[in-house]
Write an enzyme that holds these catalytic residues in place. Structure first.
Site, PDB file in Angstrom:
ATOM      1  N   ASP A 183       2.539  35.927  26.428  1.00  0.00           N
ATOM      2  CA  ASP A 183       3.779  35.606  25.706  1.00  0.00           C
ATOM      3  C   ASP A 183       4.779  36.758  25.860  1.00  0.00           C
ATOM      4  O   ASP A 183       5.921  36.661  25.414  1.00  0.00           O
ATOM      5  CB  ASP A 183       3.515  35.240  24.242  1.00  0.00           C
ATOM      6  CG  ASP A 183       2.878  36.365  23.450  1.00  0.00           C
ATOM      7  OD1 ASP A 183       2.562  37.423  24.037  1.00  0.00           O
ATOM      8  OD2 ASP A 183       2.680  36.176  22.231  1.00  0.00           O
ATOM      9  N   SER A 184       4.367  37.827  26.560  1.00  0.00           N
ATOM     10  CA  SER A 184       5.314  38.873  26.973  1.00  0.00           C
ATOM     11  C   SER A 184       6.437  38.265  27.805  1.00  0.00           C
ATOM     12  O   SER A 184       7.480  38.882  27.988  1.00  0.00           O
ATOM     13  CB  SER A 184       4.605  39.963  27.787  1.00  0.00           C
ATOM     14  OG  SER A 184       3.833  39.394  28.830  1.00  0.00           O
TER      15      SER A 184
ATOM     16  N   ASP B  53      -1.454  32.332  26.938  1.00  0.00           N
ATOM     17  CA  ASP B  53      -1.358  33.067  25.667  1.00  0.00           C
ATOM     18  C   ASP B  53      -0.841  32.113  24.588  1.00  0.00           C
ATOM     19  O   ASP B  53       0.248  31.540  24.740  1.00  0.00           O
ATOM     20  CB  ASP B  53      -0.357  34.210  25.872  1.00  0.00           C
ATOM     21  CG  ASP B  53      -0.721  35.454  25.098  1.00  0.00           C
ATOM     22  OD1 ASP B  53      -1.717  35.429  24.355  1.00  0.00           O
ATOM     23  OD2 ASP B  53      -0.002  36.456  25.257  1.00  0.00           O
TER      24      ASP B  53
ATOM     25  N   LYS C  34      -5.671  32.729  25.136  1.00  0.00           N
ATOM     26  CA  LYS C  34      -5.827  34.018  24.447  1.00  0.00           C
ATOM     27  C   LYS C  34      -5.110  33.934  23.114  1.00  0.00           C
ATOM     28  O   LYS C  34      -4.061  33.284  23.015  1.00  0.00           O
ATOM     29  CB  LYS C  34      -5.226  35.150  25.291  1.00  0.00           C
ATOM     30  CG  LYS C  34      -5.247  36.504  24.589  1.00  0.00           C
ATOM     31  CD  LYS C  34      -4.892  37.637  25.516  1.00  0.00           C
ATOM     32  CE  LYS C  34      -3.416  37.925  25.637  1.00  0.00           C
ATOM     33  NZ  LYS C  34      -2.723  38.215  24.371  1.00  0.00           N
TER      34      LYS C  34
ATOM     35  N   GLU D 286      -4.286  36.443  19.381  1.00  0.00           N
ATOM     36  CA  GLU D 286      -4.335  37.783  18.791  1.00  0.00           C
ATOM     37  C   GLU D 286      -5.000  37.750  17.421  1.00  0.00           C
ATOM     38  O   GLU D 286      -4.834  36.787  16.668  1.00  0.00           O
ATOM     39  CB  GLU D 286      -2.904  38.341  18.643  1.00  0.00           C
ATOM     40  CG  GLU D 286      -2.193  38.528  19.966  1.00  0.00           C
ATOM     41  CD  GLU D 286      -0.779  39.089  19.817  1.00  0.00           C
ATOM     42  OE1 GLU D 286      -0.380  39.467  18.682  1.00  0.00           O
ATOM     43  OE2 GLU D 286      -0.078  39.158  20.840  1.00  0.00           O
TER      44      GLU D 286
ATOM     45  N   GLU E   1      -5.760  46.537  23.211  1.00  0.00           N
ATOM     46  CA  GLU E   1      -4.428  47.072  23.537  1.00  0.00           C
ATOM     47  C   GLU E   1      -4.122  48.327  22.723  1.00  0.00           C
ATOM     48  O   GLU E   1      -4.221  48.326  21.480  1.00  0.00           O
ATOM     49  CB  GLU E   1      -3.337  46.003  23.282  1.00  0.00           C
ATOM     50  CG  GLU E   1      -1.942  46.541  23.585  1.00  0.00           C
ATOM     51  CD  GLU E   1      -0.868  45.474  23.777  1.00  0.00           C
ATOM     52  OE1 GLU E   1      -1.193  44.274  23.757  1.00  0.00           O
ATOM     53  OE2 GLU E   1       0.298  45.867  23.954  1.00  0.00           O
TER      54      GLU E   1
HETATM   55  O1  KIV Z   1       1.551  38.946  26.463  1.00  0.00           O
HETATM   56  C1  KIV Z   1       0.987  39.754  27.210  1.00  0.00           C
HETATM   57  O2  KIV Z   1       1.428  40.048  28.330  1.00  0.00           O
HETATM   58  C2  KIV Z   1      -0.241  40.376  26.727  1.00  0.00           C
HETATM   59  C3  KIV Z   1      -0.790  41.523  27.513  1.00  0.00           C
HETATM   60  C4  KIV Z   1      -0.001  42.733  27.252  1.00  0.00           C
HETATM   61  C5  KIV Z   1      -2.229  41.727  27.266  1.00  0.00           C
HETATM   62  O3  KIV Z   1      -0.748  39.976  25.726  1.00  0.00           O
END
Ligand code: KIV
Length: 281
Positions: free
Chosen positions: A46-47, A85, A115, A117, A184
């Site tokens: 989600d970056s 994500d 993924k 969090e 992280e």
């Molecule tokens: O969103 C992302 O790119 C991430 C990585 C930094 C692990 O969660």
């Protein structure tokens, strides 16, 4: 044709002490390049909210935005294990909601896993996703979706209390059925303890060399993102000035009329004078 990486192979790599490589990817052309290089896991992080969509944080990213980019990465990467994500708001309401959204990632975007969090508080949700047949990667330490609550983007687990909480969270996520965990921004020594205490792969970012694998945001490691770059990022290339140079040269050549030249144009013996006459009628 080589076959796609599986959860079983990721587990086997951890057991064999073979380090995993993970990079973020957000579009088909980059995914194709990374896939052909042999990256094990592509994370559609989600970056993308920050590096692709211009948001200030990952929080505004929606399910539809994630699915759009995940599907593109899947089309470009036939071999890598693709992880989608789960964006903020797509799993916080609990297992049922998370499974509904997790299923969308698998069915609509074709990813291999998701993924999310969080630590102990998301373990029930992780278990629900795994029961539904969706492979889950955890993410602890600095968790950008809730960075505000943590007082910003800071290294986590520096004192004994927070370090032992992180270890408990990793163990709990493994018990809940996660096949891997991102660590992280935690001290390297703590990441080593966590990696050695769990039998699933711990993939580090800003977590030292003794994790079972590493992940970086591709725009950071390729030097394409001109915003803030965290100190743990190694720039393997510095593409921003190369791209700027190319674009400036293009602008100059178009303005002065030297692009396109003959080598980049289609020629013919015809003069088209007849066409000119007809269009004058
Ligand atoms: O969103 C992302 O790119 C991430 C990585 C930094 C692990 O969660």
């Amino acid at each position: 044709m080589k076959k796609r990486k599986t959860v079983k192979e990721i587990r086997e790599m951890k057991a064999a002490g073979s380090r995993l490589t993970m990079l973020t990817a957000y579009d088909a052309s980059m995914a194709r390049l990374f896939d052909s290089c042999g990256v094990d896991i592509l994370l559609v992080g989600d970056s993308l909210g920050m590096v692709m969509l211009g948001y200030d944080s990952t929080v505004p990213v929606t399910m539809d935005e994630m699915l759009h980019h995940c599907a593109a990465v899947r089309r470009g990467a036939p071999q890598a294990f693709v992880v989608g994500d789960m964006p903020f708001g797509s799993y916080q309401l609990g297992g049922e909601d998370a499974v509904r959204n997790g299923v969308r990632f698998i069915k609509e975007a074709g990813v291999d896993g998701v993924k999310l969090e969080g630590g102990v508080e998301v373990c029930e949700t992780v278990a629900a996703l795994v029961r539904a047949g969706i492979p889950v990667m955890g993410h602890i330490g600095l968790t950008p979706q809730t960075a505000g609550q943590m007082g910003g983007y800071k290294v986590q687990g520096r004192d004994d209390g927070s370090a032992s909480r992180l270890l408990q969270e990793a163990v709990a996520l493994e018990k809940a059925g996660a096949f891997s965990i991102v660590l992280e921004c935690i001290p390297a020594q703590l990441a080593q303890v966590i990696s050695e205490s769990i039998s699933i792969a711990a993939i580090g970012i800003g977590a030292g060399v003794d994790c079972d694998g590493q992940v970086l945001v591709n725009q950071d490691m390729l030097g394409m993102f001109t915003g803030f770059t965290p100190s743990f990022v190694k720039k393997y290339a510095n593409l921003a000035p190369i791209i700027e140079g190319a674009v400036k040269q293009y602008i100059t050549e178009v303005k002065e009329g030297t692009f396109p030249d003959a080598a980049h144009s289609f020629g013919t013996d015809r003069s088209y004078s007849g066409i000119k006459k007809k269009s004058n009628i």
